[in-house]
Write an enzyme that holds these catalytic residues in place. Structure first.
Site, PDB file in Angstrom:
ATOM      1  N   SER A  94      12.184  36.269  38.898  1.00  0.00           N
ATOM      2  CA  SER A  94      12.837  36.801  37.696  1.00  0.00           C
ATOM      3  C   SER A  94      11.946  37.891  37.117  1.00  0.00           C
ATOM      4  CB  SER A  94      13.056  35.694  36.658  1.00  0.00           C
ATOM      5  OG  SER A  94      13.965  34.738  37.144  1.00  0.00           O
ATOM      6  N   LYS A 168      20.588  37.400  35.589  1.00  0.00           N
ATOM      7  CA  LYS A 168      19.617  36.344  35.288  1.00  0.00           C
ATOM      8  C   LYS A 168      19.246  36.354  33.808  1.00  0.00           C
ATOM      9  CE  LYS A 168      16.881  32.899  35.928  1.00  0.00           C
ATOM     10  NZ  LYS A 168      15.765  32.786  36.860  1.00  0.00           N
ATOM     11  N   LYS A 236       8.796  33.714  28.845  1.00  0.00           N
ATOM     12  CA  LYS A 236       8.704  35.006  29.533  1.00  0.00           C
ATOM     13  C   LYS A 236      10.087  35.611  29.744  1.00  0.00           C
ATOM     14  CE  LYS A 236       8.874  35.129  33.810  1.00  0.00           C
ATOM     15  NZ  LYS A 236       9.923  35.342  34.852  1.00  0.00           N
TER      16      LYS A 236
END
Length: 306
Positions: A94, A168, A236
């Site tokens: 990601s 995502k 994150k």
């Protein structure tokens, strides 16, 4: 087809196992070498460096913790990788959509294909080969790589490079916000005198039902916060969403509020617990009132991709 698989962590390890079990030839690299060596008995080879793993690979799969690490591994100045011309890099990490577009351009310049294909489904999805795979890049390249993707889960082509990472971001926004909603709802029910387990069971039969309520709601009730995905990584991802939104001149207040709570949780030393552990931050915010009297799982040591 020779595959270099870089990153044998919580997600990468079961993904690599599924590829090996399906007959793919894998050369593995991981920062902690022993994690890669544990798969030698299943037919994997282990490389000393990422460059060594990449050198003879038709496909390079990265499953690493964040964008800067992917960037460093693929374009290491000290140990530069030599990619086979016409090979394909599949980044299943990601990373920010902007960085995915940059990687696509850099690799195209040297005759290497690129797909950004982040995944959702956690460690359970990785183990069961039921991951949701969101793919960005050239559609022809995506179709050529379908045998790999179908071994790991269900792949959906989203659009050009960076589109997989945008999908995502959308996924992690829903996941993070919904974890917060489930934690608040169960805490509210418990403080009002209701049995949170019974409330969860009732809600699963109604409009509020979700995978988050089913799995993470149960984690909260059981107070089992060993990581499938860590709070640190969730934080994150939420930061990536906010940065991407800012670049598009968007304001996302729910993501911002969820980010703030995860930041508080991580700052208190809970960075390695499962992201469902956001419940702990809400309990502390409310004077340490809890769903039940079971002891809280301590922050644990394993990282997502060490």
């Amino acid at each position: 087809m020779k595959i270099a698989f870089l990153g044998i962590g919580l997600m990468g390890q079961p993904m690599a196992v599924n590829l090996l079990n399906s007959g793919f030839k894998l050369t593995l690299w991981n920062r902690t070498r022993s994690k890669a060596e544990s798969l030698v008995c299943q037919g994997a080879e282990v490389a000393e460096t990422p460059a060594e793993a990449i050198a003879d690979a038709d496909i390079t799969i990265t499953m690493l913790e964040n964008g800067p690490i992917v960037d460093q591994i693929l374009f290491n100045k000290e140990f530069p990788a030599t990619f086979k011309r016409g090979s394909t890099v599949i980044d299943m990490s990601s990373v920010p959509p902007k960085l995915a577009k940059q990687h696509a351009a850099r690799l195209k310049h040297i005759g290497v294909n690129y797909l950004d294909t982040p995944v959702s489904g956690g460690t359970v999805g990785a183990q069961q080969a039921s991951l949701s795979i969101m793919a960005g890049g050239d559609k022809t390249v995506f179709e050529r790589c379908l045998p790999i993707f179908t071994t790991l889960g269900k792949a959906t082509y989203i659009g050009p490079a960076g589109s997989g990472q945008l999908a995502k971001c959308a996924n992690q926004a829903i996941v993070g916000i919904t974890i917060g909603a489930v934690a608040e709802a169960l805490l509210l029910a418990a403080e009002g005198g209701a049995d949170p387990a019974a409330v969860r069971e009732a809600l699963l039969g109604g409009f509020a039902s979700s995978r988050i309520l089913e799995l993470h709601g149960q984690r909260m009730i059981d107070r089992e916060f060993n990581p499938g995905a860590t709070s640190r990584v969730q934080l994150k991802d939420l930061r990536t969403i906010l940065d991407t939104a800012q670049s598009e001149d968007l304001t996302l207040p729910l993501v911002q509020q969820t980010y703030d709570q995860y930041q508080q949780l991580v700052s208190k030393g809970y960075e390695e617990i499962d992201h469902s552990g956001l419940l702990l931050q809400l309990e502390m915010l409310n004077g340490n009132r809890t769903l039940n009297d079971k002891p809280t799982t301590s922050p644990c040591d394993p990282s997502d991709h060490s």
